[in-house]
Design a protein around this motif. Structure first.
Motif, mmCIF file in Angstrom:
data_model
loop_
_atom_site.group_PDB
_atom_site.id
_atom_site.type_symbol
_atom_site.label_atom_id
_atom_site.label_comp_id
_atom_site.label_asym_id
_atom_site.label_seq_id
_atom_site.Cartn_x
_atom_site.Cartn_y
_atom_site.Cartn_z
ATOM 1 N N LEU A 1 42.118 24.642 41.992
ATOM 2 C CA LEU A 1 40.742 24.729 42.464
ATOM 3 C C LEU A 1 40.083 26.057 42.096
ATOM 4 C CD1 LEU A 1 41.328 23.139 45.987
ATOM 5 C CD2 LEU A 1 40.287 22.032 43.985
ATOM 6 N N GLY A 2 40.811 26.905 41.371
ATOM 7 C CA GLY A 2 40.260 28.190 40.945
ATOM 8 C C GLY A 2 40.235 29.245 42.039
ATOM 9 N N LEU A 3 40.964 29.017 43.121
ATOM 10 C CA LEU A 3 40.932 29.929 44.263
ATOM 11 C C LEU A 3 41.831 31.153 44.081
ATOM 12 C CD1 LEU A 3 41.014 27.216 47.069
ATOM 13 C CD2 LEU A 3 39.008 28.344 46.064
ATOM 14 N N ASN A 4 42.663 31.152 43.049
ATOM 15 C CA ASN A 4 43.530 32.301 42.765
ATOM 16 C C ASN A 4 42.979 33.184 41.640
ATOM 17 O OD1 ASN A 4 45.629 32.481 44.606
ATOM 18 N ND2 ASN A 4 46.853 30.920 43.567
ATOM 19 N N ALA A 5 41.764 32.931 41.212
ATOM 20 C CA ALA A 5 41.179 33.710 40.113
ATOM 21 C C ALA A 5 41.087 35.191 40.469
ATOM 22 C CB ALA A 5 39.804 33.157 39.748
ATOM 23 N N LYS A 6 40.665 35.490 41.696
ATOM 24 C CA LYS A 6 40.540 36.893 42.098
ATOM 25 C C LYS A 6 41.918 37.549 42.164
ATOM 26 C CE LYS A 6 38.354 40.096 45.181
ATOM 27 N NZ LYS A 6 37.551 40.350 46.346
ATOM 28 N N ALA A 7 42.913 36.852 42.686
ATOM 29 C CA ALA A 7 44.277 37.387 42.748
ATOM 30 C C ALA A 7 44.802 37.660 41.342
ATOM 31 C CB ALA A 7 45.197 36.418 43.484
ATOM 32 N N HIS A 8 44.473 36.784 40.415
ATOM 33 C CA HIS A 8 44.867 36.963 39.014
ATOM 34 C C HIS A 8 44.296 38.271 38.471
ATOM 35 C CE1 HIS A 8 45.739 35.943 34.850
ATOM 36 N NE2 HIS A 8 44.458 35.847 34.536
ATOM 37 N N GLU A 9 43.029 38.524 38.753
ATOM 38 C CA GLU A 9 42.386 39.761 38.291
ATOM 39 C C GLU A 9 43.009 40.986 38.958
ATOM 40 O OE1 GLU A 9 40.386 39.978 35.697
ATOM 41 O OE2 GLU A 9 40.673 37.818 35.536
ATOM 42 N N ILE A 10 43.281 40.893 40.256
ATOM 43 C CA ILE A 10 43.913 42.011 40.978
ATOM 44 C C ILE A 10 45.286 42.302 40.375
ATOM 45 C CG2 ILE A 10 44.951 42.722 43.185
ATOM 46 C CD1 ILE A 10 42.678 41.105 44.578
ATOM 47 N N ALA A 11 46.064 41.253 40.140
ATOM 48 C CA ALA A 11 47.418 41.418 39.585
ATOM 49 C C ALA A 11 47.367 42.035 38.193
ATOM 50 C CB ALA A 11 48.142 40.066 39.553
ATOM 51 N N LYS A 12 46.406 41.617 37.368
ATOM 52 C CA LYS A 12 46.280 42.193 36.020
ATOM 53 C C LYS A 12 45.912 43.673 36.092
ATOM 54 C CE LYS A 12 43.406 39.707 33.619
ATOM 55 N NZ LYS A 12 42.621 38.827 32.751
ATOM 56 N N LYS A 13 44.980 44.025 36.973
ATOM 57 C CA LYS A 13 44.578 45.430 37.118
ATOM 58 C C LYS A 13 45.745 46.285 37.611
ATOM 59 C CE LYS A 13 39.665 44.687 37.759
ATOM 60 N NZ LYS A 13 38.576 44.562 38.704
ATOM 61 N N GLU A 14 46.511 45.757 38.567
ATOM 62 C CA GLU A 14 47.688 46.485 39.061
ATOM 63 C C GLU A 14 48.683 46.728 37.930
ATOM 64 O OE1 GLU A 14 49.723 44.586 42.283
ATOM 65 O OE2 GLU A 14 48.084 44.937 43.670
ATOM 66 N N ALA A 15 48.901 45.713 37.117
ATOM 67 C CA ALA A 15 49.847 45.836 36.002
ATOM 68 C C ALA A 15 49.362 46.875 34.994
ATOM 69 C CB ALA A 15 50.054 44.481 35.333
ATOM 70 N N GLU A 16 48.057 46.888 34.726
ATOM 71 C CA GLU A 16 47.500 47.885 33.801
ATOM 72 C C GLU A 16 47.684 49.299 34.346
ATOM 73 O OE1 GLU A 16 43.426 46.678 33.245
ATOM 74 O OE2 GLU A 16 44.022 44.824 32.213
ATOM 75 N N LYS A 17 47.456 49.476 35.652
ATOM 76 C CA LYS A 17 47.651 50.792 36.275
ATOM 77 C C LYS A 17 49.107 51.226 36.181
ATOM 78 C CE LYS A 17 43.993 50.508 39.745
ATOM 79 N NZ LYS A 17 43.726 50.325 41.191
ATOM 80 N N GLU A 18 50.031 50.302 36.454
ATOM 81 C CA GLU A 18 51.458 50.614 36.383
ATOM 82 C C GLU A 18 51.870 50.972 34.962
ATOM 83 O OE1 GLU A 18 53.845 50.986 38.782
ATOM 84 O OE2 GLU A 18 52.138 50.841 40.150
ATOM 85 N N LYS A 19 51.321 50.253 34.002
ATOM 86 C CA LYS A 19 51.635 50.529 32.596
ATOM 87 C C LYS A 19 51.131 51.917 32.203
ATOM 88 C CE LYS A 19 51.110 48.603 27.959
ATOM 89 N NZ LYS A 19 50.496 47.558 27.141
ATOM 90 N N ALA A 20 49.907 52.240 32.587
ATOM 91 C CA ALA A 20 49.336 53.554 32.277
ATOM 92 C C ALA A 20 50.143 54.663 32.954
ATOM 93 C CB ALA A 20 47.882 53.611 32.727
ATOM 94 N N LYS A 21 50.544 54.429 34.178
ATOM 95 C CA LYS A 21 51.350 55.397 34.922
ATOM 96 C C LYS A 21 52.693 55.619 34.225
ATOM 97 C CE LYS A 21 52.886 55.887 39.731
ATOM 98 N NZ LYS A 21 52.889 55.186 41.020
ATOM 99 N N ALA A 22 53.326 54.539 33.779
ATOM 100 C CA ALA A 22 54.614 54.633 33.075
ATOM 101 C C ALA A 22 54.459 55.372 31.751
ATOM 102 C CB ALA A 22 55.201 53.243 32.852
ATOM 103 N N GLU A 23 53.381 55.080 31.022
ATOM 104 C CA GLU A 23 53.138 55.765 29.740
ATOM 105 C C GLU A 23 52.883 57.251 29.950
ATOM 106 O OE1 GLU A 23 50.006 53.606 27.781
ATOM 107 O OE2 GLU A 23 51.307 51.872 27.414
ATOM 108 N N LYS A 24 52.163 57.582 31.003
ATOM 109 C CA LYS A 24 51.881 58.979 31.320
ATOM 110 C C LYS A 24 53.184 59.711 31.665
ATOM 111 C CE LYS A 24 48.605 61.694 34.006
ATOM 112 N NZ LYS A 24 47.548 61.656 35.014
ATOM 113 N N ALA A 25 54.042 59.054 32.442
ATOM 114 C CA ALA A 25 55.333 59.651 32.806
ATOM 115 C C ALA A 25 56.212 59.820 31.571
ATOM 116 C CB ALA A 25 56.037 58.787 33.847
ATOM 117 N N LYS A 26 56.146 58.846 30.672
ATOM 118 C CA LYS A 26 56.931 58.908 29.432
ATOM 119 C C LYS A 26 56.458 60.080 28.579
ATOM 120 C CE LYS A 26 58.329 55.883 25.643
ATOM 121 N NZ LYS A 26 58.129 54.573 25.004
ATOM 122 N N GLU A 27 55.143 60.236 28.444
ATOM 123 C CA GLU A 27 54.574 61.344 27.675
ATOM 124 C C GLU A 27 54.928 62.683 28.310
ATOM 125 O OE1 GLU A 27 53.023 61.439 24.687
ATOM 126 O OE2 GLU A 27 53.595 59.339 24.617
#
Length: 175
Positions: A139-165
């Motif tokens: 029904l498309g009711l998880n669309a917002k959760a999908h966006e939240i999860a993607k943003k969280e993953a991007e933040k975690e990836k950036a954080k990991a890359e920063k720690a690696k650098e």
């Protein structure tokens, strides 16, 4: 010979409870990771998604009144009322022979528009989790959760890359 196991009179053993809790958390984390990676409308949770969705619509038509408030935001009191428990018990038991772990405990977000958190999570059976999440996805009711999860993953990836650098620059400075 021992008496048959009676779940209604069984004592909860701490270790068993902990194991079930760990499994439920792992299941929730796996599902959140799926929401991050796959558009929920394309997500299939089992081979029986179509049957579970149709059965859920038949048995709980009140949940399918637009704008689907009862699927977007779960009403735990209604699910656990005497009438709700009886209705759900019949629904759950109908999957006894077709869905593995149909009655295992699962964590579900009470509000589909938000992530898993202490305040946004309740304990249900696996088949209840499937019923609500399949409906939310279709029904498309998880669309917002999908966006939240993607943003969280991007933040975690950036954080990991920063720690690696940061680690590389420290090791380069010592050479």
């Amino acid at each position: 010979m021992s008496a048959p196991f009676d779940a209604n009179n069984a004592q909860n053993l701490v270790d068993i409870e902990k194991q079930f809790a760990v499994k439920a958390v792992e299941h929730a984390q796996t599902y959140w990771n799926l929401l991050e990676k796959v558009d929920p409308k394309d997500l299939r949770l089992s081979k029986l998604d179509d049957d579970i969705f149709d059965h859920f619509k038949r048995e709980f038509p009140e949940n399918f009144e637009e704008p689907y408030e009862h699927i977007t935001k779960l009403n735990e009191e209604s699910m656990k009322s005497k009438e709700g428990k009886e209705k759900w018990r019949k629904f759950i038991e109908s999957y006894k022979d077709t869905v593995k772990d149909y009655n295992f405990g699962s964590l579900i977000r009470t509000d589909a528009r938000d992530e898993y958190s202490e305040k946004n999570t309740i304990f249900t059976t696996r088949i209840q989790f499937y019923a609500f999440e399949i409906a939310r996805n279709r029904l498309g009711l998880n669309a917002k959760a999908h966006e939240i999860a993607k943003k969280e993953a991007e933040k975690e990836k950036a954080k990991a890359e920063k720690a690696k650098e940061k680690g590389k620059s420290k090791s380069n400075g010592k050479s």
